[in-house]
Motif scaffolding. Structure first.
Motif, PDB file in Angstrom:
ATOM      1  N   LEU A   1      64.455  47.373  87.890  1.00 33.16           N
ATOM      2  CA  LEU A   1      63.594  48.025  86.904  1.00 33.16           C
ATOM      3  C   LEU A   1      62.597  47.038  86.308  1.00 33.16           C
ATOM      4  O   LEU A   1      61.446  47.391  86.025  1.00 33.16           O
ATOM      5  CB  LEU A   1      64.452  48.663  85.810  1.00 33.16           C
TER       6      LEU A   1
ATOM      7  N   LEU B   1      69.612  56.778  91.220  1.00 34.84           N
ATOM      8  CA  LEU B   1      69.959  57.244  89.871  1.00 34.84           C
ATOM      9  C   LEU B   1      71.152  58.210  89.857  1.00 34.84           C
ATOM     10  O   LEU B   1      72.061  58.033  89.028  1.00 34.84           O
ATOM     11  CB  LEU B   1      68.732  57.875  89.214  1.00 34.84           C
TER      12      LEU B   1
ATOM     13  N   TYR C   1      65.419  53.471  82.595  1.00 39.12           N
ATOM     14  CA  TYR C   1      64.758  54.228  83.652  1.00 39.12           C
ATOM     15  C   TYR C   1      63.505  54.917  83.127  1.00 39.12           C
ATOM     16  O   TYR C   1      62.444  54.895  83.772  1.00 39.12           O
ATOM     17  CB  TYR C   1      65.719  55.260  84.259  1.00 39.12           C
TER      18      TYR C   1
END
Length: 483
Positions: free
Chosen positions: A95, A208, A232
């Motif tokens: 991320l 996810l 996220y």
């Protein structure tokens, strides 16, 4: 080495130099002000780096304080827990990589988009190793606890909900990292590499459901689950905002279009652009944009290209060299084509200066940000020295305009023409090597100067290496690589 004394002219040269009045602030005071600004940017960059690593530490800490973090009871639990930690850190850094590639203006201002992408690339292999370790350690840990073979455990895991998506995500990450290896990327067409690289977004989304379905680790209602959902949303939200929404707003607001394509040398063209209030784009001399030309042959390919002149209210210009199939198509664009812009980006600007004097070195198409930087910088006579480097007359792109700017600002300009020396590894010509020419001889105030270098990577690395050996502090070296 030739001292170019007077301005040269080229019929149809694009723009008249946009000169500013000489600044009244003393050189020493201006240098102190720039150093304070540099320290503030460095502190902000350090803070962003610390936050990135803190995010990974928080992810592990939140897991440690949850019931899923159990007491170690044997080899199987040790392997399982190590696999969970590797997965948490690897996913967090994934991320972080997305945020670095999101072209966030704050990151560009304090860190530089090129530096952000360099860190993004450097994280690729460690992230892949962590994710591979995550899968391998969990499989071995579960295998040890269930007394099954690793192969049987893998088959059992694959049959559980969301695990096929997890394996798919891992496969996509492997494809992205392998395609980014230098040896592989050189053999791939840019278009193929770009499509493969976009799979990193798909990999994040595909992984996810697997993360959220692991109830013992990210149980519903836990702080850990909330934290990961927030990460996220932040990473993917920044991608959507700055890679898609903002460029669309800029495109609609400024309505940029091509007005002319001007050949200036074999394989090199200047693309003249028109639009509304282009001076409000906030472009500083030396910056670049990511351009997309909406024609049938070019709409799918975005091009990072420097501004070769500072935009005015209704006009702008970029200059492009044919470095491949994609950039070659730009020379055949017809006037009237619509243009999208992401940016401007980059710290190759006078804002990055810290020293009282300015040294500019450009080779080939690397002249474009240097010419714009010279145009956009407040200079006193004698404050700047410019060195232009070209293999032959065909590589003297925009030299006439740069000479005119140097003369108008009282800057010293040198030209170095010829093939690079073969007698030793050098960025200079053979004749200049024999004559003992050095950066210090070209730039007598080199140690008191900010050095800006732009050109092919191998060449510019040699210039920077000599500057470091001469004692130029790292914060005074600014390198923009054109490849």
């Amino acid at each position: 080495m030739i001292d170019t004394a007077g301005p040269a002219t080229r019929p149809g040269a694009a723009s008249r130099p946009r000169l500013r009045p000489a600044p009244s602030e003393p050189l020493a005071a201006a240098a102190r002000r720039r150093r304070r600004s540099k320290r503030a940017r460095t502190a902000a960059a350090d803070l962003l780096g610390v936050l990135a690593w803190v995010s990974a530490a928080v992810a592990v800490l939140l897991w440690l304080v949850t019931p899923a973090s159990r007491t170690v009871t044997g080899v199987g639990s040790v392997l399982t827990d190590a696999g969970i930690v590797a997965g948490l850190i690897g996913t967090d850094l994934t991320l972080v990589m997305l945020v670095l590639a999101a072209r966030v203006p704050l990151i560009d201002r304090v860190f530089g988009q090129d530096n952000a992408i360099a860190v993004h690339r450097s994280l690729g292999k460690p992230v892949l190793y962590l994710l591979l370790a995550h899968g391998a350690l969990l499989t071995l840990g579960y295998s040890a606890e269930s007394a099954k073979s690793p192969v049987a455990e893998t088959i059992a895991l694959f049959s559980t909900p969301d695990m096929p998506l997890a394996y798919l995500a891992l496969g996509l990450f492997v494809a992205v990292v392998v395609s980014s290896l230098v040896a592989v990327r050189r053999r791939l067409p840019y278009e193929a590499w770009h499509v493969i690289h976009l799979l990193s977004y798909a990999a994040v989304l595909v992984a996810l459901p697997h993360m959220l379905s692991v109830g013992g680790v990210l149980s519903v209602g836990s702080w850990q689950r909330t934290y990961w959902i927030a990460l996220y949303v932040l990473a993917l939200g920044l991608i959507v905002l700055y890679r898609f929404v903002l460029p669309l707003v800029v495109t609609l607001r400024h309505r940029i279009r091509v007005t002319a394509v001007e050949p200036i040398a074999p394989g090199v063209v200047s693309i003249h652009l028109a639009g509304r209030a282009l001076d409000r784009l906030g472009v500083e001399g030396g910056q670049y944009g990511v351009w997309r030309f909406w024609t049938a042959r070019t709409w799918w390919h975005a091009h990072p290209v420097s501004f070769s002149a500072v935009p005015g209210s209704g006009h702008a210009r970029i200059t492009v060299r044919d470095l491949g199939a994609g950039s070659a198509r730009l020379g055949r664009i017809r006037p009237g084509a619509l243009v999208s812009l992401e940016g401007p980006y980059g710290l190759f600007t006078s804002r990055a200066r810290t020293a009282p004097y300015l040294a500019l070195v450009a080779s080939g198409i690397g002249i474009t940000p240097v010419r714009a930087l010279l145009e956009d910088t407040d200079l006193r006579p004698g404050e700047a020295t410019v060195l232009l480097r070209g293999t032959d007359a065909d590589q003297q792109y925009l030299w006439d305009e740069t000479v005119a700017l140097a003369n108008a600002t009282g800057s010293t300009l040198f030209a170095m023409v010829g093939h690079r020396a073969h007698s030793r590894e050098s960025w200079m010509t053979e004749e200049d090597v024999r004559r003992g020419v050095t950066l210090r001889s070209v730039f007598p105030r080199l140690l008191e100067s900010d050095l800006y270098v732009c050109g092919p990577r191998v060449w510019s690395d040699l210039v920077v290496r000599e500057a470091r050996l001469a004692g130029v502090p790292e914060h005074q070296i600014h390198q923009e690589r054109f490849e």
